[in-house]
Design an enzyme around this catalytic site. Sequence first.
Site, PDB file in Angstrom:
ATOM      1  N   SER A 142      -9.825  -0.722   7.319  1.00 17.65           N
ATOM      2  CA  SER A 142      -9.257  -0.556   5.972  1.00 17.65           C
ATOM      3  C   SER A 142      -8.602  -1.770   5.345  1.00 17.65           C
ATOM      4  CB  SER A 142      -8.235   0.573   5.973  1.00 17.65           C
ATOM      5  OG  SER A 142      -8.908   1.781   5.802  1.00 17.65           O
TER       6      SER A 142
ATOM      7  N   LYS B 145       0.854  -1.195   0.000  1.00 20.48           N
ATOM      8  CA  LYS B 145       0.000   0.000   0.000  1.00 20.48           C
ATOM      9  C   LYS B 145       0.887   1.241   0.000  1.00 20.48           C
ATOM     10  CE  LYS B 145      -3.866   1.844   2.800  1.00 20.48           C
ATOM     11  NZ  LYS B 145      -4.658   1.637   4.032  1.00 20.48           N
TER      12      LYS B 145
HETATM   13  N1  GLN Z   1     -13.150   3.916   6.794  1.00 23.42           N
HETATM   14  C1  GLN Z   1     -12.508   4.319   8.002  1.00 23.42           C
HETATM   15  C2  GLN Z   1     -12.069   5.756   7.904  1.00 23.42           C
HETATM   16  O1  GLN Z   1     -12.366   6.366   6.931  1.00 23.42           O
HETATM   17  C3  GLN Z   1     -11.342   3.429   8.285  1.00 23.42           C
HETATM   18  C4  GLN Z   1     -10.170   3.776   7.457  1.00 23.42           C
HETATM   19  C5  GLN Z   1      -8.961   2.980   7.833  1.00 23.42           C
HETATM   20  O2  GLN Z   1      -9.041   1.937   8.473  1.00 23.42           O
HETATM   21  N2  GLN Z   1      -7.813   3.520   7.498  1.00 23.42           N
HETATM   22  O3  GLN Z   1     -11.437   6.287   8.767  1.00 23.42           O
END
Ligand code: GLN
Length: 478
Positions: free
Chosen positions: A170, A73
Amino acid sequence: MSLIELRKQLDNKEISAPELTRQYLSRIAKVDPQLNSYITVCTEQAEKAAVHAQEEIDRGNQGPLTGIPYAVKDIFCTKDIRTTAGSHILKEYIPPYSATAVEKCQDAVLLGKTNMDEFAMGSSTEYSAFGPTKNPFDLTRVPGGTSGGSTAAVAADLAVFALGTDTGGSIRQPASFCNVVGLKLTYGRISRYGVIASASSLDTVGIITQNVADGAYVLKQLAGHDPLDATTSPVPIDDYLNSLEKTVSGLRVGIPKEYLELAGLDPRIKERFLAVQKVLAKLGVGVEEISLPHSRYGLATYYILNPSENSSNLARYDGIQYGRPAKGANSLDEVYTKTREEGFGAESKRRIMIGTFCLSAGYYDAYYKQAQKVRTLVSEDFTKAFEQVDVIMSPTSPTLPFKLGERESDPLSMYTSDIYTIPASLAGLPAFSLPAGAVDNLPVAVQLIAPQFAEKRILQLGYHLEQSFDFPKPKLVV
Ligand code: GLN
């Protein structure tokens, strides 16, 4: 092919590392224009690394990951390779060092850096300055986020495994949307050194693979204390791989009743989930209802704490120390404001504003401090539940992968994507997403949660479930 299978083939010289890397690079060239799962493909470096890997194999000097093509990533710093965090503000940033997790994969072959929502904020990979990634099972849908590039790449055979990060879901939510295994580990199990910070008290490094055994294999290489990250833990690393086959009979799995009562849960996902419960029963695993009463406050708590930490972490991108300064500024103040105005996307700006508000004098007690207290209550729910059961199971996502554009301009509906993943993040627990079949050719997944550092337990259960599932699988369209 699985990582473990490829390891054997490389060791037995049935395939060479350069040949394997070439196959992946040519598939990326062919397929990725449709998916956009990579921001940067490292063709030359990968070819060179593969030649070196083969030399090591020929000398009998290989490590567990030697010659395995993988993806990272774009939030992990990679020495001499552009690292953007999905943001315009870092689009020319070339780090002088690599993250510890990347260093630990140095024998593997880095194919490239994968797409993500800017600074790991989002749930669809649409908040990337480099365009959205598409779901390899339906190109009109999102792959989930923020590690959507990594999950789409593994799902579409554009990498054998991938590294991602999970702050509130995420890795798990995009793993669910892309039909791959997503491991979110205990907070502090894998070093975050060299990973661009999003929300530091929640950020974790994790692993994306095609199956559970590959995940256990990679975890063994990455886990452990790192003197460069004070939040890593000295708790010993388990033998994750060799314990996979041990029986799970007698294990007790708890189903949080609040999760299944959620109004937004797609009935088709609920139906699949009940089918998974039946598989558990066949494995001799006890299933009981549990309660996580404060989990209903998880999302609200997270969306105070996360933006607060985001806003303070993003303060360093000012066009001086990090980020390219905007042109045409007439004062230092203007350098800051113009650089940030031009460099950040809408979601980053939203979180900077919310977070700065929550942390400001006069509001701090009412928002940030209050949210910290609720975070403790959410954690305590888990502690109590784990007196009753060994593992907690839930759906990973309340919905199937949604359409591109459907939630992009509606932050609240975007935020609800992580309703089932956030509580474990607040409590710092390991939680895995595991493919559990398909509905209308779209992937469905379950989430397994364990107490801190009990990764072995859910790897084992996940492995047995994976072996016993007899569900129709979604088919790739690329
Ligand atoms: N969707 C969540 C957010 O927007 C989690 C994102 C993540 O785990 N980096 O913060």
